[in-house]
Design a protein around this motif. Sequence first.
Motif, mmCIF file in Angstrom:
data_model
loop_
_atom_site.group_PDB
_atom_site.id
_atom_site.type_symbol
_atom_site.label_atom_id
_atom_site.label_comp_id
_atom_site.label_asym_id
_atom_site.label_seq_id
_atom_site.Cartn_x
_atom_site.Cartn_y
_atom_site.Cartn_z
ATOM 1 N N LEU A 1 30.730 10.106 0.891
ATOM 2 C CA LEU A 1 30.113 11.307 1.441
ATOM 3 C C LEU A 1 29.072 10.953 2.497
ATOM 4 O O LEU A 1 28.312 9.988 2.349
ATOM 5 C CB LEU A 1 29.456 12.129 0.332
ATOM 6 N N GLU A 2 29.035 11.741 3.584
ATOM 7 C CA GLU A 2 28.109 11.518 4.678
ATOM 8 C C GLU A 2 27.149 12.702 4.806
ATOM 9 O O GLU A 2 27.448 13.810 4.367
ATOM 10 C CB GLU A 2 28.879 11.343 5.995
ATOM 11 N N ILE B 1 23.910 18.458 11.231
ATOM 12 C CA ILE B 1 22.779 19.359 11.436
ATOM 13 C C ILE B 1 21.541 18.858 10.704
ATOM 14 O O ILE B 1 20.411 19.022 11.186
ATOM 15 C CB ILE B 1 23.144 20.800 10.990
ATOM 16 N N PHE B 2 21.719 18.210 9.552
ATOM 17 C CA PHE B 2 20.579 17.637 8.835
ATOM 18 C C PHE B 2 20.002 16.468 9.616
ATOM 19 O O PHE B 2 18.768 16.335 9.735
ATOM 20 C CB PHE B 2 21.002 17.171 7.438
ATOM 21 N N ALA C 1 21.439 20.261 -3.991
ATOM 22 C CA ALA C 1 21.869 19.374 -2.920
ATOM 23 C C ALA C 1 23.313 19.649 -2.509
ATOM 24 O O ALA C 1 23.654 19.636 -1.319
ATOM 25 C CB ALA C 1 21.716 17.919 -3.366
ATOM 26 N N GLY C 2 24.185 19.927 -3.486
ATOM 27 C CA GLY C 2 25.599 20.117 -3.183
ATOM 28 C C GLY C 2 25.897 21.354 -2.376
ATOM 29 O O GLY C 2 26.712 21.332 -1.439
ATOM 30 N N ALA C 3 25.250 22.470 -2.701
ATOM 31 C CA ALA C 3 25.509 23.711 -1.982
ATOM 32 C C ALA C 3 25.090 23.613 -0.528
ATOM 33 O O ALA C 3 25.775 24.111 0.373
ATOM 34 C CB ALA C 3 24.784 24.873 -2.671
ATOM 35 N N ALA D 1 23.420 14.063 0.421
ATOM 36 C CA ALA D 1 24.367 13.217 -0.310
ATOM 37 C C ALA D 1 23.651 12.233 -1.229
ATOM 38 O O ALA D 1 24.079 11.987 -2.369
ATOM 39 C CB ALA D 1 25.264 12.467 0.676
ATOM 40 N N ARG D 2 22.549 11.686 -0.762
ATOM 41 C CA ARG D 2 21.813 10.697 -1.562
ATOM 42 C C ARG D 2 21.254 11.317 -2.842
ATOM 43 O O ARG D 2 21.337 10.732 -3.930
ATOM 44 C CB ARG D 2 20.673 10.112 -0.726
ATOM 45 N N ILE D 3 20.697 12.508 -2.725
ATOM 46 C CA ILE D 3 20.118 13.168 -3.894
ATOM 47 C C ILE D 3 21.218 13.594 -4.874
ATOM 48 O O ILE D 3 21.026 13.559 -6.090
ATOM 49 C CB ILE D 3 19.276 14.381 -3.468
ATOM 50 N N MET D 4 22.391 13.983 -4.349
ATOM 51 C CA MET D 4 23.503 14.349 -5.236
ATOM 52 C C MET D 4 23.907 13.201 -6.144
ATOM 53 O O MET D 4 24.214 13.404 -7.320
ATOM 54 C CB MET D 4 24.707 14.801 -4.402
#
Length: 438
Positions: free
Chosen positions: A192-193, A197-198, A122-124, A79-82
């Motif tokens: 967005l969170e 799993i990440f 990042a989004g996918a 989410a941060r990179i997006m």
Amino acid sequence: MFTWYKELTERERNTFWGCFAGWAVDAMDAQLFSFVLPILIAAWGMSTAQAGYLATATLLSAAIGGWACGYLADRFGRARIMQLTILWFCSFTFLAGFAQDFQQLMFLRILQGLGFGGEWAAGAVLMGEIIRAEHRGKAVGTVQSGFGVGWSAAAILAGLVLAYFPQDYGWRVLLMIGVLPGLLVLYLRRKLEEPEIFVRTRELVEKTGNRPGLGAIFQPETLPTTVLSSLLAFGVIGVGGAIVNWLPTFMKTVRELSPGASGYYVFVVTGGSFFGFLASAYLADRLGRRRTFQLFLLCSWSITIAYMFLPLSGWPLIVLGAPFGFFTIGNYAALGPFFTELFPSAIRASGQSFAYNFGKAAGAAAVSMIGILAQHIGLAEAIGLVALLGYSIAFAATLMLPETRGIQLSSSYEPSAPRSDIGAASPQGQTPALRARR
């Protein structure tokens, strides 16, 4: 067909719309340039080869940016990179409107491309890790239809702006508009969170101290998946992107349509692609990932031959544009869920972004090749030859990659090895070892 959406949780829906909006803006900003290109060829005296180099440089920088952002997403969060990527590419789209010559525009397009590649990377992964397995193909693929919305929005804007503004500065207005939707997307994504799993995978990495590097996706156990998924991406994204890049120029120079008319025509093609995304997303969960790709690739072969080589004009050309977009561009939709399931969690964003952006980079070569070949054999023939080569490579890759429909993701390091069977296996038909690896 959309009953699955009602079953999504609020968190899944927030992620769905945050990614959908971002990919739509990504596609809109990218496609706006394809409408600007024929104007600059005339205004700046650019050759088709130079135009191809300009598009190639953007795609290559997108490949580099995408791979880098994938690695950063594995380390710091999806989410941060997006958020960073959309702010980046919208800013440079705006600045490109101030370019005074070919060199300045080349520089700004290279910087812009770094954000393009990172947005999808990042989004996918974010979508693939948050959406449950039974709906992953439909949800991730449907979000990919945001590209169709973005392309359509670009076509509408190009038709309006180029019809009412003089071309000598209308193209500048067109590029500067691209920053506005990006600000809206930043607002939509504020909630967005990161996927659970990440978070678990990062905790495991920190606990063991075994942090994968940039070269982890080229280790012997992962290399076959990396290579085959990259070849699939080249056939699907590279060829599709090359055609989309040259389509407005093809319409103006070969079909002799005005820039405004070309914009409205491309709207039909992108409208077809929107429904192609939806169909491909649904079929990916219904038929399996590989069979869906194979079906769309075969249809793309047929449509490309008819579209480029039949002497069409007027309504027949417009009507054929819908299935052209449906199959050629709609094929993108199954890439997201397929790549998410092929790579293990610790290197998922790195592997997925490398494969996807290898397709873009190889597609960049396809764009340049079309421009060079067009000087010798004609634009339609150049597009047709490059397209058929790419589809053949992609089809061969689907025969060697494993079927992953229904696989449950887990915080694991171990990738699955490609297997040679060509049927679309169901989750029940997969071995326990293959399920555990995800």
